[in-house]
Design an enzyme around this catalytic site. Structure first.
Site, PDB file in Angstrom:
ATOM      1  N   GLY A   1     -13.133 -10.661   8.844  1.00 37.43           N
ATOM      2  CA  GLY A   1     -14.681  -9.184   8.192  1.00 37.43           C
ATOM      3  C   GLY A   1     -14.899  -9.234   9.806  1.00 37.43           C
ATOM      4  O   GLY A   1     -15.710  -7.927  10.456  1.00 37.43           O
TER       5      GLY A   1
ATOM      6  N   LYS B   1       1.236   9.820  -1.140  1.00 39.00           N
ATOM      7  CA  LYS B   1      -0.512  10.848  -0.227  1.00 39.00           C
ATOM      8  C   LYS B   1       0.483  11.800   0.840  1.00 39.00           C
ATOM      9  O   LYS B   1       0.257  13.427   1.486  1.00 39.00           O
ATOM     10  CB  LYS B   1      -1.642   9.929   0.222  1.00 39.00           C
ATOM     11  CG  LYS B   1      -2.868   9.964  -1.177  1.00 39.00           C
ATOM     12  CD  LYS B   1      -3.652  11.240  -1.581  1.00 39.00           C
ATOM     13  CE  LYS B   1      -4.113  10.292  -2.620  1.00 39.00           C
ATOM     14  NZ  LYS B   1      -5.253  11.757  -3.324  1.00 39.00           N
TER      15      LYS B   1
ATOM     16  N   GLN C   1     -12.044  -6.617  10.462  1.00 43.46           N
ATOM     17  CA  GLN C   1     -11.415  -5.343  10.840  1.00 43.46           C
ATOM     18  C   GLN C   1     -12.553  -4.192  10.428  1.00 43.46           C
ATOM     19  O   GLN C   1     -13.683  -4.596   9.525  1.00 43.46           O
ATOM     20  CB  GLN C   1     -10.648  -5.332   9.163  1.00 43.46           C
ATOM     21  CG  GLN C   1     -11.034  -5.165   8.038  1.00 43.46           C
ATOM     22  CD  GLN C   1     -11.517  -6.644   7.552  1.00 43.46           C
ATOM     23  OE1 GLN C   1     -11.516  -8.307   8.490  1.00 43.46           O
ATOM     24  NE2 GLN C   1     -10.782  -7.343   6.691  1.00 43.46           N
TER      25      GLN C   1
ATOM     26  N   ARG D   1       0.609  -1.080  -0.420  1.00 40.53           N
ATOM     27  CA  ARG D   1      -0.009   0.618   0.155  1.00 40.53           C
ATOM     28  C   ARG D   1       0.779   0.908  -0.083  1.00 40.53           C
ATOM     29  O   ARG D   1       0.329   2.340   0.031  1.00 40.53           O
ATOM     30  CB  ARG D   1      -0.830  -0.383   1.335  1.00 40.53           C
ATOM     31  CG  ARG D   1      -2.084  -0.790   1.607  1.00 40.53           C
ATOM     32  CD  ARG D   1      -2.441  -1.433   2.558  1.00 40.53           C
ATOM     33  NE  ARG D   1      -4.040  -0.460   2.553  1.00 40.53           N
ATOM     34  CZ  ARG D   1      -4.963  -1.074   2.390  1.00 40.53           C
ATOM     35  NH1 ARG D   1      -5.037  -1.961   2.229  1.00 40.53           N
ATOM     36  NH2 ARG D   1      -6.354   0.203   2.188  1.00 40.53           N
TER      37      ARG D   1
ATOM     38  N   TYR E   1       0.462   4.073  -2.709  1.00 42.69           N
ATOM     39  CA  TYR E   1      -0.516   5.435  -2.344  1.00 42.69           C
ATOM     40  C   TYR E   1      -0.374   5.983  -0.947  1.00 42.69           C
ATOM     41  O   TYR E   1      -0.410   7.309  -0.899  1.00 42.69           O
ATOM     42  CB  TYR E   1      -1.369   4.512  -1.890  1.00 42.69           C
ATOM     43  CG  TYR E   1      -2.706   5.401  -2.656  1.00 42.69           C
ATOM     44  CD1 TYR E   1      -3.425   5.742  -3.277  1.00 42.69           C
ATOM     45  CD2 TYR E   1      -3.909   5.317  -0.210  1.00 42.69           C
ATOM     46  CE1 TYR E   1      -4.940   6.380  -3.067  1.00 42.69           C
ATOM     47  CE2 TYR E   1      -4.862   5.888  -0.237  1.00 42.69           C
ATOM     48  CZ  TYR E   1      -5.502   6.821  -1.956  1.00 42.69           C
ATOM     49  OH  TYR E   1      -6.571   7.330  -1.620  1.00 42.69           O
TER      50      TYR E   1
ATOM     51  N   ARG F   1     -13.611  -1.428  -3.961  1.00 39.16           N
ATOM     52  CA  ARG F   1     -13.094  -1.494  -3.061  1.00 39.16           C
ATOM     53  C   ARG F   1     -14.953  -2.069  -2.617  1.00 39.16           C
ATOM     54  O   ARG F   1     -15.578  -3.114  -3.026  1.00 39.16           O
ATOM     55  CB  ARG F   1     -14.036   0.084  -3.153  1.00 39.16           C
ATOM     56  CG  ARG F   1     -12.483   0.654  -3.227  1.00 39.16           C
ATOM     57  CD  ARG F   1     -12.560   2.189  -2.940  1.00 39.16           C
ATOM     58  NE  ARG F   1     -12.734   3.348  -4.377  1.00 39.16           N
ATOM     59  CZ  ARG F   1     -12.379   4.477  -4.772  1.00 39.16           C
ATOM     60  NH1 ARG F   1     -12.476   4.769  -3.514  1.00 39.16           N
ATOM     61  NH2 ARG F   1     -12.638   4.502  -5.965  1.00 39.16           N
TER      62      ARG F   1
ATOM     63  N   ASN G   1     -17.922  -3.478  -4.045  1.00 40.20           N
ATOM     64  CA  ASN G   1     -17.912  -5.583  -4.962  1.00 40.20           C
ATOM     65  C   ASN G   1     -19.131  -6.244  -3.570  1.00 40.20           C
ATOM     66  O   ASN G   1     -19.917  -6.522  -4.868  1.00 40.20           O
ATOM     67  CB  ASN G   1     -16.519  -5.720  -4.057  1.00 40.20           C
ATOM     68  CG  ASN G   1     -15.688  -6.154  -4.757  1.00 40.20           C
ATOM     69  OD1 ASN G   1     -15.567  -4.970  -6.326  1.00 40.20           O
ATOM     70  ND2 ASN G   1     -14.473  -6.245  -4.199  1.00 40.20           N
TER      71      ASN G   1
ATOM     72  N   PRO H   1      -5.498  -2.171   7.402  1.00 38.66           N
ATOM     73  CA  PRO H   1      -5.937  -1.800   8.358  1.00 38.66           C
ATOM     74  C   PRO H   1      -6.676  -2.241   8.915  1.00 38.66           C
ATOM     75  O   PRO H   1      -7.922  -2.963   8.710  1.00 38.66           O
ATOM     76  CB  PRO H   1      -6.009  -0.442   8.171  1.00 38.66           C
ATOM     77  CG  PRO H   1      -5.551   0.384   6.724  1.00 38.66           C
ATOM     78  CD  PRO H   1      -5.285  -1.311   5.747  1.00 38.66           C
TER      79      PRO H   1
END
Ligand code: NAD
Ligand code: UDP
Length: 312
Positions: A206, A148, A208, A141, A144, A185, A189, A273
């Protein structure tokens, strides 16, 4: 009437922003290379004589006279920004340099669409703007996140060194109509999978969490941030602080679509994350902004969009 440049104007967020700025009576220019954006997102605006469309890549300089620049150009979904990671870094960093150079020259105010990803996999929860984050600089990641983060550095330095009027907003997960059905995303999705009665792909267990903000709330926040007092440079979080697990999101979408899809579990992508939730005290205090649209309400509108968009 202001003249306003929106880079990434044909994308999900950019197209809603162009629409809002035109509605307010401004002259709007969308600049986009159509990497992830689509003309179909802005085609309804093209009959407006105050809307202009430019095909251009922000990694190359561009010159134009405007009052404000919203810098949104950058792929935002993990599958798209990881497709060509070097290009993603270039888009964030060279795009920021080119747009800041332009803002400096023409004395425009420039807003950077930064991201909650600058907090990485956060060890502080919820995330206030003062938190420096926990980012793996060499992970999948990083192109990105670090792109940023570097863009934020450039924005602050153009401000302190060259007096450029800047606004940095850190956007948390945003969803709504005009998300690309294949951009990977989680909201798009799950909705597409549910509408097609295909398996719902849960990554990891699931558990997170993410905090999902509806597009209209974000657009209001972006416009308020851009037009806030000069001293308020940010960074400033824009997100909905209501936190959900990915499993909770899947169940809500199944209920709202009336789908028969089964939940399936798949490996969690690297550096995904574990938790994310914005502290929005600064936006509430300084912008008098807070999100108003509850997840269920926003999902209903988004599902309506995908019903028309996706052949089922
Ligand atoms: P998107 O992919 O729909 O839009 C990005 C737009 O930028 C697309 O139209 C794409 O074609 C364009 N673009 C990409 N690279 C370009 C380049 N080199 N030159 C010119 N145009 C280029 O994504 P989005 O969700 O609308 O995101 C817009 C911005 O908001 C991005 O900067 C993203 O990082 C930021 N953001 C989005 C979210 C979110 O949840 N959607 C969260 C945090 C930050
Ligand atoms: N996710 C998932 N199934 C999917 C797509 C995403 O479980 O089909 C998870 C993903 O692993 C992450 C969360 O949903 O934990 C949000 O993913 P998204 O790509 O939307 O945003 P980001 O991870 O950048 O916040």
């Amino acid at each position: 009437m202001k003249r306003i440049l929106v880079t990434g104007g044909a994308g999900f967020i950019g197209s809603h922003l162009c629409e809002r700025l035109l509605k307010e009576g401004n002259e709007v220019i969308s600049l986009d290379n159509y990497f992830t954006g689509e003309k179909r997102n802005i085609v309804h605006l093209m009959k407006n004589p105050f809307f202009e469309v430019i095909r251009h890549d922000v990694t190359m300089p561009y010159f134009i006279e405007v009052d404000q620049i919203y810098n949104l150009a950058c792929p935002a979904s993990p599958i798209h920004y990881q497709y060509n990671p070097i290009k993603t870094v270039k888009t964030s960093v060279m795009g920021a340099i080119n747009m800041l150079g332009l803002a400096k020259r023409i004395k425009a105010t420039i807003l950077q669409a930064s991201t909650s990803e600058v907090y990485g996999d956060p060890k502080v929860h919820p995330q206030p703007e003062s938190y420096w984050g926990n980012v793996n600089p060499i992970g999948s990641r990083a192109c990105y996140d670090e792109g940023k983060r570097c863009a934020e550095t450039l924005f602050i330095n153009y401000h302190t060194q060259n007096n450029v009027k800047i606004k940095i907003v850190r956007i948390f997960n945003t969803y709504g109509p005009r998300m690309h059905p294949n951009d990977g995303r989680v909201v798009s999705n799950f909705i597409v999978q549910a509408l097609k009665n295909k398996e719902i792909t849960i990554f990891g267990d699931g558990k997170q969490t993410r905090s999902f903000q509806y597009i209209d709330d974000l657009i209001e926040g972006l416009v308020k941030a851009m037009n806030s007092k000069v001293e308020l440079t940010g960074p400033i979080n824009l997100g909905n602080p209501r936190e959900f697990t990915i499993l909770e999101l899947a169940k809500k979408i199944l209920k709202l679509t009336g789908s028969n899809s089964k939940l399936t579990f798949h490996p969690l992508p690297d550096d995904d994350p574990v938790q994310r939730k914005p502290d929005i005290s600064l936006a509430i205090k300084e912008l008098k902004w807070k999100p108003n649209i509850a997840l269920e309400q926003g999902l209903i509108k988004t599902i309506e969009y995908f019903k028309k968009r996706v052949s089922i």
